[in-house]
Design an enzyme around this catalytic site. Structure first.
Site, PDB file in Angstrom:
ATOM      1  CB  THR A  35      -1.033  -0.030   1.186  1.00  0.00           C
ATOM      2  OG1 THR A  35      -0.427  -0.053   2.381  1.00  0.00           O
ATOM      3  CG2 THR A  35      -2.097  -1.076   1.004  1.00  0.00           C
ATOM      4  CB  THR A  94      -3.814  -4.288   7.041  1.00  0.00           C
ATOM      5  OG1 THR A  94      -5.079  -4.134   7.332  1.00  0.00           O
ATOM      6  CG2 THR A  94      -3.542  -5.867   6.757  1.00  0.00           C
ATOM      7  CD  GLU A  96       2.981   4.830   5.645  1.00  0.00           C
ATOM      8  OE1 GLU A  96       2.128   5.842   6.235  1.00  0.00           O
ATOM      9  OE2 GLU A  96       2.491   4.294   4.894  1.00  0.00           O
ATOM     10  CG  ASN A 148      -1.269   7.790  10.361  1.00  0.00           C
ATOM     11  OD1 ASN A 148      -1.907   7.075   9.796  1.00  0.00           O
ATOM     12  ND2 ASN A 148      -0.037   7.706  10.825  1.00  0.00           N
ATOM     13  CB  SER A 193      -9.388  14.054   4.649  1.00  0.00           C
ATOM     14  OG  SER A 193      -8.139  14.135   4.890  1.00  0.00           O
TER      15      SER A 193
END
Lengths: 387, 387
Positions: free
Chosen positions: B146, B183, B263, B382, B387
């Site tokens: 991802t 995940t 990250e 995060n 958004s």
């Protein structure tokens, strides 16, 4: 006036030289009686600061005649030398007031791991003693501030005409709320006649629904102290229920002031869990969400991320059906039966106040936990504080 | 090669149209046998994603013949419709491979609360089936990424000449490490002959000291899945101890790759608790520090704030004397007997790797927990993700 509003109390706030900016940094509060009943609650952290180690012994007999508080240093993890500093400060207060040191609660706040300069504290006690007055509450409230932007205080009056009694309170910091300060200190006074056992019950019933439900970052302070003293100077004896109701209101007011002044926060978040099997489970679920960095960062980003709410709820042991949870953010039910419902785009997260409602459908208990968002300012504040 | 290094496996990674950037987003891994033993562990979150609800039933008989994984959508909190999507994907894989759907593990990762487009997934399975090959491991590893910046993989070979067997593994994300992804998915293959009960024991012994000790932000994913499959194609049967040792090494390697790619992290922090009364207590203490936003923000600020370490240790129930704790940061003992020791200014926190050592002086157990610092980039990542 805060803590000196109730009759039977004097207070002072002075500069003892702990804060390099010259601000007030030492506060003294004296109960003049005729009663000296008290109750206290302390941090549950097992690694407690020296003032807490001292004070938890002091309060055991239900009698406290004075509280001395300093900002500019937490006196935590400073070993036997630090404990002796706390002891010396209590002895100095006792000597000046003509009472026993075992009736003197000591509170400290500021950086941990640094020794407090003992002579400054002792000289500060002398100065504070000389400054004690029946309108010293405001100075005392300022002397306990660390990075607080405003002092926090509350005054409540109760009783029929001629039978009035009151509660006053001051608070600093925010325990876990504005954790750079690492500590929440609260002193509450009342001129009601309230025996120590009633005070203790009332205080526990009040902190349970106020300070205990503030949770900014899950970090538990080493110095948290809440002390209530009853002077009995009004001569009025409220029922335990009347007193508890008033003390709860005072504590909730102070807790909300702490929340509103939390450093680095853009949002104040109220998380209300409804239809829980028990109040404890409602608190457990609310706290799990209050401790989710992911959800709190989302609120900072004005993102009504209900998935992160459910992911937190799922970490608890509370009774609920994982496939049948409802979540509202600012009263918009964005999740019903654990699936998407109202469009999250209709939730406006720009205002400072945010409400989250979680329906567990497992009973009829409710509780609200308060927290803040996770912001760049939080990271900045807490990465730069002691370096 | 990763998961297709061991004999008896084919894999593929294709673009099924879930990721808008055209990157690979669907992976298929097939065990060709002759054995189909397997074991899995899943998130402990009670609010589980649909693929987890499906897969935890699939794995109960210890037989798994294929794993299908998609990125670009977690299929979590999507209700019965979402579960049917997972089921349909498993049925499609079963149909193409000529096996039963009850032997197909399904994993999904990406945003939660959004339905995955079922037809894209079904078409993707067709494409992945057509692309299955004995060197498809690398594509499969890329298809599960991802926000990972690099694919994570491991290959280990064991056994004397002529008796070699191997383990291959791929991992994505970072569960709690890089939580925007929400995940951690891991698939491990081996061509050793390992009965399902041995696999299960070995897997639990391995995740306990690897993935379970990664804790970036305390947030528990809804989709975490680790599946190991043994094809037996090497014909070699290692002892349970031999296999467990190798599987542990593979899992620790993957865990450290996840840590390194977290990250928003500036530092990788290893928290080692020594002289604990038990391994569980060592983990409890290490995890409490790994979850301290205050300490993690301090590390981001290159501040060796050992007071925040002790404040976290104090929240646990482990055996220790609060007045006799030692703490080293990068091997400098900045705290001895819960008081200041070596000058914190001698600790250099600029390098990416940070070690924290906590001596509980309560026994002889040790454990290490890994985390990252709390950074502006974490908050940014995060707060902006959905958004």
């Amino acid at each position: 006036m805060s803590i000196t509003h109730p009759a039977g109390f004097t207070a002072a706030g002075v500069h003892a030289g702990l804060k390099s900016n010259g601000n007030l940094d030492l506060a003294l509060v004296q109960n003049l009686g005729p009663t000296f009943d008290s109750a206290s609650v302390f941090t549950a952290n097992r690694c407690k600061a020296n003032p807490v180690l001292w004070s938890q012994e002091v309060v055991k007999d239900g009698v406290v005649r004075a509280v001395v508080l300093n900002s500019g240093g937490a006196n935590c993890y400073t070993g036997p030398e630090g404990f002796q500093t706390t002891h010396a400060v209590a002895e100095k207060v006792a000597e000046k007031l003509g009472i026993g040191a075992v009736d003197v609660v000591v509170c400290s706040t500021g950086l941990i791991g640094l020794a407090n300069p003992r002579q400054n504290l002792l000289d500060g006690v002398e100065a504070a003693y000389a400054a004690l007055s029946a309108d010293g509450g405001a100075d005392a409230g300022r002397a306990i501030m660390t990075t607080d932007s405003v002092p926090k205080s509350v005054v409540l009056t109760r009783g029929a005409p001629g039978q009035e009694w009151s509660i006053g309170g001051m608070a600093k910091g925010a325990g876990m709320l504005a954790p750079a300060m690492a500590t929440m200190l609260v002193v509450i006074t009342t001129d009601a006649v309230v025996p120590a056992p009633v005070l203790d019950q009332a205080l526990r019933a009040s902190t349970r629904v106020s300070f205990d439900r503030l949770d900014s970052d899950g970090c538990m302070s080493t110095n948290d102290t809440v002390t209530v003293m009853a002077s009995g100077a009004s001569g009025v004896t409220p029922t335990p229920a009347e007193f508890t109701e008033a003390l709860q209101e005072a504590c909730i007011s102070l807790a909300k002031q702490l929340l509103a002044d939390a450093e680095g926060a853009d949002h104040e978040i109220s998380i209300t869990v409804v239809n829980a099997a028990s109040e404890d489970e409602a608190v457990e679920v609310g706290r799990s969400v209050a401790r989710s960095n992911l959800f709190k960062a989302a609120v900072f980003g004005n993102d009504p991320n209900w998935g992160r709410v459910l992911a937190s709820v799922g970490t608890t042991q509370a009774a609920f059906d994982p496939a049948d949870l409802d979540v509202a953010i600012n009263d918009v039910w964005v999740c019903k039966q654990s699936t998407p419902a109202a469009d999250p785009a209709t939730v406006d997260l720009k205002p400072r106040h945010v409400t989250v409602t979680i329906d567990l459908k497992a009973g009829d208990a409710t509780a609200t936990v308060w927290t803040n968002d996770l912001t760049h300012a939080y990271v900045h504040e807490n990465s730069a504080y002691s370096s």
